[in-house]
Enzyme design. Structure first.
Site, PDB file in Angstrom:
ATOM      1  N   HIS A  63       0.813  -1.225   0.000  1.00 35.44           N
ATOM      2  CA  HIS A  63       0.000   0.000   0.000  1.00 35.44           C
ATOM      3  C   HIS A  63       0.842   1.268   0.000  1.00 35.44           C
ATOM      4  CE1 HIS A  63       0.077   1.095   4.396  1.00 35.44           C
ATOM      5  NE2 HIS A  63       0.154  -0.196   4.599  1.00 35.44           N
ATOM      6  N   ASP A 165       5.600   2.113   6.928  1.00 41.42           N
ATOM      7  CA  ASP A 165       4.318   1.423   6.758  1.00 41.42           C
ATOM      8  C   ASP A 165       3.520   2.208   5.706  1.00 41.42           C
ATOM      9  OD1 ASP A 165       1.916   0.081   7.012  1.00 41.42           O
ATOM     10  OD2 ASP A 165       1.451   0.892   8.996  1.00 41.42           O
ATOM     11  N   GLU A 195      -5.277   1.733   2.321  1.00 43.53           N
ATOM     12  CA  GLU A 195      -5.170   0.555   3.187  1.00 43.53           C
ATOM     13  C   GLU A 195      -5.422   0.937   4.633  1.00 43.53           C
ATOM     14  OE1 GLU A 195      -3.016  -2.397   5.812  1.00 43.53           O
ATOM     15  OE2 GLU A 195      -2.799  -0.222   5.627  1.00 43.53           O
ATOM     16  N   GLU A 196      -4.931   2.101   5.041  1.00 44.97           N
ATOM     17  CA  GLU A 196      -5.045   2.528   6.435  1.00 44.97           C
ATOM     18  C   GLU A 196      -6.485   2.845   6.836  1.00 44.97           C
ATOM     19  OE1 GLU A 196      -2.734   2.121   8.416  1.00 44.97           O
ATOM     20  OE2 GLU A 196      -0.818   2.305   7.376  1.00 44.97           O
ATOM     21  N   ASP A 218       3.969  -6.061   3.738  1.00 48.60           N
ATOM     22  CA  ASP A 218       3.645  -4.999   4.693  1.00 48.60           C
ATOM     23  C   ASP A 218       4.522  -5.160   5.930  1.00 48.60           C
ATOM     24  OD1 ASP A 218       2.323  -2.838   5.897  1.00 48.60           O
ATOM     25  OD2 ASP A 218       0.339  -3.554   5.302  1.00 48.60           O
ATOM     26  N   HIS A 304       3.337   3.149  13.115  1.00 49.52           N
ATOM     27  CA  HIS A 304       2.398   4.282  13.202  1.00 49.52           C
ATOM     28  C   HIS A 304       2.953   5.415  14.055  1.00 49.52           C
ATOM     29  CE1 HIS A 304      -1.641   2.492  11.642  1.00 49.52           C
ATOM     30  NE2 HIS A 304      -0.623   2.208  10.856  1.00 49.52           N
TER      31      HIS A 304
END
Length: 332
Positions: A63, A165, A195-196, A218, A304
């Site tokens: 992603h 990420d 994706e998030e 990922d 994150h």
């Protein structure tokens, strides 16, 4: 830094929160155009790059988007109120810098709180240095989106940056595309959007492609920092082959394919059981009548956050492993 990692620096430092993937998509297009037979952008904004073959149709998903924040209001003093796009922690965000699409930089601050346990995003604001509301609105308006602002840095064998990420997954997919010498499989490298926000791009892309097999690339968390939550994944011990997360139970045949390939080529690997979260394979595997799917995961500390961290050794071994998997005559 060699030219290979120059690309990763560009990928991580490029602006691209969920729903705003245009810049990162253009960068990837330019990088891979000489290595694929066909490229297209679907209605959702996914970039689909195809290497043609007569064998198994494989979808490889990484992603493009990153977490971010969206402006919900501007007060009379020019401070921006905001909400999250994806998994944004108020504690990790406090005092961090963010960047809007036009390059405007802001700092995340908070209202006075007697009890920090009560810190939530609705008690926070973004300061872009404006004198008042009218001044702020010359640069930012309601609905504008920002991502964390942090530069790519190497720390011995490790790399730390924002948006690893999943720009690290995009990087591995790109480098694999360049290295594949001979594959009978029909390969669909998909650089997905949103994706998030719930695996949205992968869901629509997989429906359109209708693959025989799906592999997401990922990040995953680690259990190797002081007093970390127990997890049998460590930085530098090899890419991880997923067994389970909250979105997927890896298909036994895909899991075996990945493990056996690693063993055949003496590539170090780890097995991953993630008790939360998910990847694009969570959407791919329930598409149409079902798609056997798995995940190649990159161990990543501080997921994150503006300073995610991965190991170069894990990244390079992931490129080798994915290349060897896709060069096999895959029969499920």
């Amino acid at each position: 830094m060699n030219s290979q990692y120059d690309l990763l620096k560009k990928l991580t430092e490029t602006y691209g929160p969920s729903g705003n993937e245009e810049s990162i998509r253009h960068l990837i297009q330019e990088e891979i155009k000489d290595y694929v037979d066909e490229m297209k952008i679907d209605k959702m904004g996914n970039l689909i790059a195809i290497k043609k073959g007569n064998g198994t149709k494989v979808m490889i998903a990484s992603h493009m988007d990153e977490i971010g924040v969206i402006v919900t209001g501007i007060d009379e003093n020019g401070f921006l109120r905001f909400a999250n796009i994806g998994g944004v922690s108020p504690y990790i965000s406090l005092g961090q810098r963010v960047q809007f699409a036009d390059g405007t930089i802001g700092v995340i601050g908070m209202e006075h709180l007697e009890d920090m346990k009560k810190l939530k995003l609705d008690k926070m604001y973004i300061d872009i240095g404006s004198k008042n509301k009218e001044d702020a609105m010359q640069k930012v308006t309601i609905g504008d989106v920002a991502c964390f602002y942090r530069l790519y840095t190497t720390l011995n064998d490790a790399i730390t940056a924002k948006a690893l990420d999943d720009r690290i997954g995009c990087f591995i997919a790109i480098e694999t595309l360049k290295k594949i010498k001979d594959s009978s499989n029909e390969l669909y490298f998909v650089f997905t959007v949103q994706e998030e926000l719930g695996l949205r791009g992968a869901k629509t892309a997989a429906f359109g492609i209708d693959p025989d097999l799906g592999i997401a690339v990922d990040v995953t968390t680690t259990g190797d920092t002081p007093k970390a939550k127990a997890m049998a994944v460590k930085l530098g011990k090899g890419p991880a082959i997923k067994i389970k997360d909250n979105s997927l139970l890896s298909h036994p045949a895909v899991k075996s394919l990945m493990i056996n390939t690693a063993k055949d080529h003496k590539i170090p690997y780890q097995l991953e059981v993630l008790e939360f979260g998910g990847t694009d394979s969570g959407a791919i595997h329930v598409t149409r009548s079902g798609v056997p799917s798995g995940v190649l995961s990159i161990p990543c500390r501080y997921v994150h956050s503006p300073s995610e961290m991965v190991s170069k050794d894990d990244v390079e071994n992931a490129i080798i492993l994915l290349t060897k998997i896709l060069e096999r005559d895959i029969v499920l």
